[in-house]
Design a protein around this motif. Structure first.
Motif, PDB file in Angstrom:
ATOM      1  N   TRP A  15     -28.389  27.716  28.728  1.00 44.26           N
ATOM      2  CA  TRP A  15     -26.949  27.468  28.625  1.00 44.26           C
ATOM      3  C   TRP A  15     -26.327  27.292  30.009  1.00 44.26           C
ATOM      4  O   TRP A  15     -25.261  26.705  30.133  1.00 44.26           O
ATOM      5  N   TYR A  20     -23.139  22.141  28.981  1.00 44.26           N
ATOM      6  CA  TYR A  20     -22.104  23.041  28.493  1.00 44.26           C
ATOM      7  C   TYR A  20     -20.953  23.036  29.500  1.00 44.26           C
ATOM      8  O   TYR A  20     -21.158  22.809  30.687  1.00 44.26           O
ATOM      9  N   ASP A  21     -19.752  23.322  29.019  1.00 40.88           N
ATOM     10  CA  ASP A  21     -18.599  23.317  29.916  1.00 40.88           C
ATOM     11  C   ASP A  21     -18.682  24.492  30.907  1.00 40.88           C
ATOM     12  O   ASP A  21     -19.400  25.455  30.687  1.00 40.88           O
ATOM     13  N   THR A  24     -17.895  28.102  29.683  1.00 44.85           N
ATOM     14  CA  THR A  24     -19.013  28.679  28.939  1.00 44.85           C
ATOM     15  C   THR A  24     -20.092  29.161  29.897  1.00 44.85           C
ATOM     16  O   THR A  24     -20.623  30.264  29.750  1.00 44.85           O
ATOM     17  N   LYS A  25     -20.419  28.343  30.900  1.00 44.41           N
ATOM     18  CA  LYS A  25     -21.446  28.739  31.873  1.00 44.41           C
ATOM     19  C   LYS A  25     -21.044  30.000  32.631  1.00 44.41           C
ATOM     20  O   LYS A  25     -21.884  30.867  32.884  1.00 44.41           O
ATOM     21  N   VAL A  60     -19.841  33.159  23.418  1.00 44.41           N
ATOM     22  CA  VAL A  60     -20.908  32.288  23.904  1.00 44.41           C
ATOM     23  C   VAL A  60     -22.245  32.811  23.419  1.00 44.41           C
ATOM     24  O   VAL A  60     -22.422  34.007  23.204  1.00 44.41           O
ATOM     25  N   ASN A  66     -19.208  29.253  18.159  1.00 41.99           N
ATOM     26  CA  ASN A  66     -18.579  28.527  19.242  1.00 41.99           C
ATOM     27  C   ASN A  66     -18.737  27.037  18.965  1.00 41.99           C
ATOM     28  O   ASN A  66     -19.404  26.643  18.000  1.00 41.99           O
ATOM     29  N   TYR A  68     -20.469  24.849  20.270  1.00 40.88           N
ATOM     30  CA  TYR A  68     -21.838  24.341  20.366  1.00 40.88           C
ATOM     31  C   TYR A  68     -22.674  24.689  19.133  1.00 40.88           C
ATOM     32  O   TYR A  68     -23.434  23.862  18.647  1.00 40.88           O
TER      33      TYR A  68
END
Length: 112
Positions: A15, A20-21, A24-25, A60, A66, A68
């Motif tokens: 991740w 991923y944005d 989120t990271k 997350v 979420n 994703y």
């Protein structure tokens, strides 16, 4: 136990490296650095689609609700329909449009 921890860390790192944005990271990075219990719960498995639908704690990780995990479930449903129900897709397009709009609405709600 060490193999399980390594497995979870590897899933979490995907991740960090994936598409991923940044928000989120950052949250995943914070989990890795701070709380191994919450990290384990967030990444030890994929969120499952059960009799009540796709349900889980928001956050997350692969075991969380979420954008994703909902997106992956939506893609899985689309792949299934395309492969197994070509007649439905040809003749019941209105029903599929309503389902698609509903899923899109849920994705928008998750981003709020």
């Amino acid at each position: 136990m060490a193999n399980t921890e390594q497995y979870i860390i590897e899933r979490a790192k995907k991740w960090l490296e994936g598409n991923y944005d940044e928000d989120t990271k950052q949250k995943v990075k914070a989990l890795i650095e701070a709380d191994s219990t919450e990290l384990t719960d967030a990444f030890y498995r994929d969120l499952e689609f059960g009799t009540g639908g796709l349900r889980g704690i928001m956050g997350v990780g692969t075991n969380r609700m979420n954008k994703y995990t909902v997106g992956a479930a939506t893609q899985g449903l689309a792949n299934y329909l395309k492969r197994c129900l070509p007649t439905v897709m040809r003749y019941q397009w209105r029903l599929l449009m309503i389902a698609g709009i509903t899923i899109l609405f849920l994705l928008v709600l998750l981003q709020m």
